[in-house]
Every structure is written in C-alpha cells, then in structure tokens.
Design a protein around this motif. Structure first.
Motif, short mmCIF file in Angstrom:
data_model
loop_
_atom_site.label_atom_id
_atom_site.label_comp_id
_atom_site.label_asym_id
_atom_site.label_seq_id
_atom_site.Cartn_x
_atom_site.Cartn_y
_atom_site.Cartn_z
N LYS A 7 2.59 6.43 4.41
CA LYS A 7 3.30 5.81 3.33
C LYS A 7 4.83 5.62 3.76
O LYS A 7 5.66 5.23 3.13
CB LYS A 7 3.46 6.86 2.19
CG LYS A 7 1.91 7.22 1.61
CD LYS A 7 1.39 6.51 0.72
CE LYS A 7 0.02 6.96 -0.03
NZ LYS A 7 -0.71 5.86 -0.68
N ASN A 52 6.71 3.18 4.65
CA ASN A 52 7.03 1.85 4.79
C ASN A 52 8.61 1.58 5.07
O ASN A 52 8.94 0.65 5.42
CB ASN A 52 6.69 1.05 3.41
CG ASN A 52 5.16 0.79 2.98
OD1 ASN A 52 4.64 2.18 2.89
ND2 ASN A 52 4.71 0.06 2.62
N VAL A 102 -7.16 3.39 6.37
CA VAL A 102 -7.35 1.97 5.48
C VAL A 102 -7.22 2.80 4.27
O VAL A 102 -6.62 1.60 3.35
CB VAL A 102 -8.60 1.20 5.94
CG1 VAL A 102 -8.97 0.34 4.96
CG2 VAL A 102 -8.72 0.64 7.26
N GLN A 103 -7.84 3.61 3.67
CA GLN A 103 -8.17 3.82 2.24
C GLN A 103 -6.65 4.45 1.69
O GLN A 103 -6.42 4.47 0.49
CB GLN A 103 -9.19 5.07 2.21
CG GLN A 103 -10.62 4.66 2.14
CD GLN A 103 -11.02 3.56 0.96
OE1 GLN A 103 -10.45 3.75 0.07
NE2 GLN A 103 -11.86 2.62 1.44
N ASN A 104 -5.58 4.97 2.65
CA ASN A 104 -4.67 5.69 2.08
C ASN A 104 -3.29 5.09 2.42
O ASN A 104 -2.27 5.56 2.10
CB ASN A 104 -4.84 7.14 2.45
CG ASN A 104 -6.02 7.87 2.04
OD1 ASN A 104 -6.00 8.07 0.70
ND2 ASN A 104 -6.85 8.40 2.60
N ALA A 105 -3.43 4.05 3.64
CA ALA A 105 -1.89 3.71 3.91
C ALA A 105 -1.29 2.68 2.87
O ALA A 105 -2.23 1.95 2.48
CB ALA A 105 -2.39 2.98 5.29
N SER A 106 -0.07 2.71 2.71
CA SER A 106 0.60 1.74 2.07
C SER A 106 1.42 0.93 3.02
O SER A 106 1.66 -0.43 2.67
CB SER A 106 1.43 2.08 1.09
OG SER A 106 2.36 2.91 1.62
N GLN A 112 -10.90 -6.88 10.50
CA GLN A 112 -10.46 -7.70 9.18
C GLN A 112 -9.90 -8.95 9.44
O GLN A 112 -10.16 -9.63 10.47
CB GLN A 112 -9.48 -6.68 8.77
CG GLN A 112 -8.00 -6.71 9.46
CD GLN A 112 -6.97 -5.99 9.13
OE1 GLN A 112 -7.22 -4.92 8.30
NE2 GLN A 112 -5.65 -6.23 9.26
N LEU A 125 -7.20 -10.45 8.13
CA LEU A 125 -5.86 -10.91 8.12
C LEU A 125 -5.16 -10.56 9.52
O LEU A 125 -5.56 -9.89 10.22
CB LEU A 125 -4.97 -9.96 7.10
CG LEU A 125 -5.19 -10.19 5.51
CD1 LEU A 125 -4.01 -9.46 4.91
CD2 LEU A 125 -4.74 -11.65 5.39
N ASN A 141 -12.89 -2.89 -1.07
CA ASN A 141 -12.90 -3.31 0.16
C ASN A 141 -14.31 -3.94 0.38
O ASN A 141 -14.57 -4.75 1.33
CB ASN A 141 -12.65 -2.32 1.17
CG ASN A 141 -11.30 -1.86 1.01
OD1 ASN A 141 -10.77 -1.41 -0.05
ND2 ASN A 141 -10.61 -1.99 2.32
N VAL A 201 1.23 -2.85 -3.23
CA VAL A 201 1.38 -2.75 -1.87
C VAL A 201 1.06 -0.95 -1.84
O VAL A 201 0.36 -0.67 -0.88
CB VAL A 201 2.62 -2.78 -1.37
CG1 VAL A 201 2.84 -2.17 0.01
CG2 VAL A 201 2.71 -4.25 -1.18
N GLN A 202 1.64 -0.38 -2.68
CA GLN A 202 1.47 1.33 -2.52
C GLN A 202 -0.19 1.68 -2.67
O GLN A 202 -0.33 2.61 -2.17
CB GLN A 202 2.35 2.13 -3.73
CG GLN A 202 3.82 1.88 -3.39
CD GLN A 202 4.33 2.53 -2.15
OE1 GLN A 202 3.58 3.59 -1.93
NE2 GLN A 202 5.16 2.05 -1.33
N SER A 221 -6.22 -0.37 -0.86
CA SER A 221 -6.70 -0.29 0.36
C SER A 221 -7.38 -1.74 1.00
O SER A 221 -7.49 -1.65 2.18
CB SER A 221 -7.90 0.76 0.34
OG SER A 221 -8.98 0.50 -0.63
N PRO A 227 -6.75 -5.16 2.07
CA PRO A 227 -5.53 -5.95 2.84
C PRO A 227 -4.52 -6.63 1.92
O PRO A 227 -5.35 -7.52 1.03
CB PRO A 227 -5.84 -6.68 4.05
CG PRO A 227 -7.36 -6.05 4.36
CD PRO A 227 -7.85 -5.36 3.13
#
Lengths: 414, 414
Positions: free
Chosen positions: A191, A193, A212-216, A387, A389, B193, B212-213, B216, B218
């Motif tokens: 988190k 950022n 992937v599931q938890n990151a901002s 992915q 992107l 996803n 953004v926060q 999951s 992209p």
C-alpha cells in the motif's frame, strides 16, 4: 517510522540521481560486485550455512533447502549473471520519438527508470543478486523483501553490494534490504504508493496472488502458466509426439511447461493411443475426458479441476475436441494467457488459432518451452508477464523502464 | 449471477472476435453511430430531461447539472468525436518487431487489444460515447459503469450504439452498460480479474483514489495534477508573467493547470511584486511562504497543506527557493508527477530541471497547459496517466493496446 518507511523514503530521495548515472558507472559497479561476490564466496557460504542449519532444524523440505543453498558454483553463476548485464545496451535515456508541433513546441519522448521498485520474493538468495543487478542497470532504486529463512545470506550479499556501490560512487540507498521479515511489512509495502512506483513479486502462485489481490501500488505480474498443446486434425504424428513430450517433460516444474493436451477427434481416433504411450513412457500420469477414455480406457478420468490446474509435475490432462474452435474456446476459458501451441500442417487453421487464442506467446509447430527471455534473445529476463498492461510475455530490461516527455518552448502559452 | 457477472462473461466470450474486425467495419460502425446520435437527438434530449428533472428535484449543484445536460450542440460534438476516430490509423494488428532465432524460430510482436475494459465514471453522458468509440476503434470490449443520475441518458445512448453495432455485424456485447448502479457493483468490478483485463476510472480525485486503492484488476490511472511553475534566477520577466498567468488562469479547473509558484530568491527580490500583481489582477488568491511574505506582505500565509493541494481554482501557493535544486526537491516531494515547468534563459539549469524532476511532462519555457492528447498531436485522448507503468502522460489510442508474440516453428523443441 519503521525500517521499511525509513528506507523507502531514502530511496525516493535519491532515486532521480540514479536515472542520470552514466552507463560506464553502472557497468563498473556491476563488475565490482560480481568480482567481490566470487572473492568473498567463503564468507557468503559461511553466512548461508547459518540459514541452512536453521532451516534443517525447522524441518523444511529438501526441495526448498536446495533452492536456499549457496555454493561456489552458484555464486559463480550469480556473478556471471551480473557480467552478462554489462553487455546489454543501457535502456535509459533513449530518445524514443521527437516531433515539433505547429506552435513550435519541441516534444521529445525519452526512456527513464520506473523509480522505486519493491521486490517481494521467496527463499532464493540468487534472486537478491539478480534483482539488484537488473535494477542497478536500469537506474531504478529497489527495496528487496526476501524471506526470513535466508536473511543471513541476504545480509551478506547486501554487504558486498554496498561495498561495490561505495567504490563506484553510487548511493547505497539504490539497493536496500528490508530486514524486518514480519508479515506486516509486506502488507505495508503493498500500500506504499507514496514511495513505491511498482511492485514485482517473484515466487509461487500464492505469493503472486496475494500481491495482486491486495496491492494498491501497480504490480508487474509474473504469473502462472496453465499451458495447452493442441494437436489439430492435420498434425504430423512425429511432430505431435516430439512437441507434446518436450512441452510436458523437459522441465515440468516451470511455468511454460504444458499442463493440458487437446486433441482433435479424428486425429485422436487414429493416433491418440500412440501419442499417450510416449507420455506414459516418460512417466507422465494422464487424466482424460470421457472421449479420450473411450479410446484409451486405462487412464484416469479428469475432473473439472484438472482443466484449471497448473500441475508443475509429471501429470497431464487430456481432452478430445471437435475442432480448432473448441480448442480455442477451451484455452480462452481455462488458460492463464501464458503460452499456447498448435501442431498442424494447415496454415489456415494455425492462423485462426494464433489470432484467436489470448496468450502472451502463441506457437505454431513449436514447444511452449521457448517462452523465456534468453530463448527470445532478450539477454536478461525479469520474469514472464501474464497481464496485458505495460509488458506481456518474457520481460527484458525494457520492462523496468518508463518514459517522460521533455518539451522545449520559447514562451508558448495556450 | 448478477447483471455485472452475466455481461462480463459475455464480453469475455466475444472479445477475441473484436481483435480481428477489419478497420473498415470498425470505422463504418463509428460513422453509423455518429449519424444516429444526431438523427435521434430529440429522443436523446427527451431521455436526458428525465435525468435532469430528477437531479433538479434532488437539488444537485449547478456545476453538476451543467455536466449532465445533453443538447443539440453537445450531441453534435459527441458525434464529431466519433468521426475524428475514423481518421486515426487503426492501432491493432501492427507488427512492432519481427526476428529470427538461431534455431529457426520466427518471432513476431503484434499489437492486440487489451481485452475487456471496465470503465467507471461520473455523471457525464459524453464519456459514454467517448469511451465506447475509443474501445470500438481499438477492438476492446467495454463495460460502462456510469452514474445512476444519468442512467436514462446512458440507456438511450446505448440503444443507439447497439443499433449501429447490429447494422455493421459487430456483436452487441462489445459495448455494454451496467445498469445496476448500486455501489456494490463497483466494488465487484474492482475485483473481477476473471473477466476484466483493465479498469479505467474517469472522474474526480476521490473516484480515482477509490479505484486505485481497492482494485485487484490492473488500473490505468488518470490522475490529479499538483503542478508547479518554477521561475529561475535567469528567467525573463515578461515570459515568467505570461507563462505563470496562463498556467494558472487559462482554465484553472483542469489537471494541467498550475497550483504552486516557485521563485528563485534573487529573482524574487527584483520581480516578485510585479509577477504577483499580474496574478492578483486575474483575481488569483495567493498564499505565500515566509520569505515571499517578507517581499509581498499583503498576501495570506501558506500552510503545509497548501503545498499538497490541487486547488483547481483561482488560488496559487507561492514559495521562494534558494536555487533550482530546492525547486526540484520541492516538486519531487509534493508533485503528483503530472506536468512541471521551468522558466529560465540558462540552458544548463533547464537541463538539470528537465532531467531531475519526476513527472510525465517537463517543460522549458512553456505553459504546463499543453499536457493534453490533442496538443501533443495524438488525435484522441483517453486521459493523462500519472503512473509509470504501461502509459505515461497524455494517452492516445495506443494506450488501449497490448501485444502478443506469435512464434512460427517447424517442430522446434528445447
């Protein structure tokens, strides 16, 4: 502020100065570090033994222990990996495009580092060296968050890296180890950022999924591969055998190894017995759909779960399909967009497959095992992105860059 | 399965067929939809009035109402936006690179659509048309999740779009409106996803931050702009006035408008009074640091919060700095990596600023207001990215594409 915050803040403070380091300085640092890793191999092995002993008494698996171990050979390979980076052209500061607008503004698009990278990975000390080298060459700052089980090895490696940075006048904050190996540190990194531009998880499917599931913070996902081989009705038998066996068994534990075999029904009636016999001879356990069982009754029955599973082992699911359309639909439903191949002598069928299958790399008459930075000729590999992107498929150094627009005016206003 | 899941699943099922649509088909659909929007403008305005009346009775602000309204002029502009897309080269199917490996493998890197895009946006019916057009041209499928307050307008627009798709033989699932405007639908989209390849939030800072926060999937972040103008000690007074006034006041509500003015101390002693007088004449409220107050005592004192704030209004923070290094440090600490400019006649100082400031667009002697897809010459704009992954700065159609590797073999194995 805890250790992570302090180090992340420092990294952000110095990161812009890394973007303007000369190629010569960066290469010199890589060479000094490579030499010192080899010269100080006794020290590295000594520190690594502390980790290994702790792991042994904690009863970890032999496979995990094997990945943790540092020896002369592995240290030499790590050093050679850094030397290889010296040979690769510097991707930073490259002018991608340049144009003039009617109002006289000169716009230039230039490659720049991504910035501060958070690397989250498992108990492999070689990833510490590898990640540090890639980030150094690309002018990025990196926060390395490895596993607690190799903390002594990682601390020893960082000591050597910092000596190398010091000798070449590069700020030590360019490469920092997060020594606090609490679980919460990772949660906080995901988190962060404010200080981190990107996260790169490297390791098993569970680690990557968690990130992937938890990151901002934006993530470069290096993902799992539920890879398929499709044998078309116009496939050559010998080529089908060669490619299927290679894709499944040459190295089953890696992400570009095949997991499911799709076979067109007419071809299957003629050759499935022979094809599966080749796999059985290589000790591959087979799990088939109803139709394949009607042809080869002795194999296990596949369940829905089999179509979804990345075995990473000597196991393969087998499904008989009506045609290339059914193969495409199956792959786009169950695949992980990694690598997919069709074996056929029919160019039209091949083109349909190559266009309609959604994957980073699609093959005609070749093994999926080629999805790899070195095999593609990129010189170094950061991982394989699943992915869409930013970067897709095997990622070379370029995946660790961004760009900025530099605009020259002489007083223009809107 | 709820509406979102059903529509997302359908989008994924047909999305690969969009990637192989011919340019002619896509352009024809764009033209048909453009014509129909204009021909059915009475119907659109009638449906829009239902939204406007509901909003009026709910007492929404005049500014919001203004953005919601559809009239002949706006419908014409929406149609013209689609016609403009026809003129832009098709970015899909472009061969980026192609090479042969020593083992004979032919590797080709080809542009492909991103896939299924989730668009989350606020009460602006024009964004519905805009997003649909961009996704159609780039072969992406899109799920449009607009605001409940313009649901009738959006439904009417979608009806027209679907007629256009039908006429040209494009699957209707290419462009779908999520009509369930519960908050939970957005939460579900952020984690979808399985079906979505990317999310694009368009709207205010709060909306973008939420996405953004919590996502999951992209995200392509189109972000806020805390933009600075730095007046160097070697700046020309007239140019400093012109650029500062333009960057602040030409359109204060947009992300590339300036928020903070940084002035070198020697220059400030001579000219700050005159520069600030220009801004005051344009009704800009000024908030200064201690040093600037000692030169221009009548302005308000700035607080820490002022350096962080994107006012989007006739307000400007003012700070006197020692030199370009302090300006760079201030910008890299408080900026949002959007657009930054230096006014100076000293080329060396300018280069230092351009290299060390971390922003998508950095300017020498020009207004920051040029950070814009049309001003850059991209023909169409999806938004301005403030992240470093995938796309940075003004994004044209290319930002809605990814690539795949197509590999041709004749039986190669590893």
């Amino acid at each position: 502020m805890n250790e992570l915050m302090i180090k992340a803040k420092k990294a952000k403070e110095i990161v812009q100065s890394l973007g303007i380091l000369s190629t010569a300085t960066k290469n010199q640092a890589l060479l000094v570090i490579a030499d010192q890793l080899e010269k100080q191999s006794e020290y590295l092995i000594h520190e690594n033994k502390r980790d290994i002993e702790e792991a042994r008494s904690a009863d970890v698996s032999q496979a995990l222990l094997d990945r943790m171990i540092l020896n002369e050979k592995r240290i030499h390979e790590m050093a050679e990996g850094l030397r290889l980076l010296v040979e690769i052209p510097d991707p930073i500061g490259e002018q991608i495009e340049s144009w003039e607008r009617p109002n006289g503004l000169q716009i230039t698009k230039v490659t720049v580092p991504l910035g501060v990278i958070g690397m989250i990975y498992e108990a492999r000390p070689n990833v510490t060296v590898d990640a540090a080298g890639l980030c150094l060459k690309t002018g990025n700052a990196v926060l390395l968050r490895g596993s607690s089980s190799v903390i002594h090895s990682n601390q020893a490696i960082l000591k050597i890296i910092h000596e190398g940075l010091k000798q070449t006048g590069i700020p030590m904050e360019a490469i920092q180890l997060i020594e606090d190996t609490n679980r919460e540190t990772v949660d906080q990194m995901l988190k962060l950022n404010e200080y981190l531009d990107v996260l790169i998880p490297r390791g098993g499917a569970q680690l990557i999924k968690t990130v992937v599931q938890n990151a901002s913070v934006p993530v470069i996902e290096t993902g799992a591969g539920n890879v398929h081989v499709y044998i078309d009705k116009d496939a050559d038998l010998e080529m089908a055998k060669r490619i299927t066996v290679n894709a499944k068994t040459q190295r089953p534990s890696v992400c570009n190894a095949a997991e499911t075999l799709l076979v067109q029904k007419d071809w299957a009636k003629k050759y499935l017995v022979e094809l599966l016999a080749e796999l059985k001879a290589k000790n591959v356990e087979l799990r088939g759909c109803e139709t394949s069982l009607s042809i080869v009754p002795e194999i296990k029955k596949a369940t829905e779960e089999d179509w979804e599973t990345e075995y990473l082992d000597y196991i393969m699911a087998v499904k008989v399909v009506n045609d290339v359309e059914e193969a495409i639909a199956h792959i786009n439903r169950y695949g992980t967009k990694h690598s997919e191949t069709i074996v056929t002598n029919n160019t039209e069928t091949a083109e349909r497959f190559l266009q309609m299958v959604d994957a980073a790399a699609v093959y005609h008459n070749a093994s999926t095992r080629f999805t790899d930075g070195f095999e593609f000729g990129f010189g170094a590999e950061i991982g394989i992105s699943t992915q869409k992107l930013h970067a897709r498929g095997p990622m070379g150094l370029k995946a660790l860059t961004s760009y900025k627009y530099i605009v020259y005016g002489d007083g223009q206003i809107r």
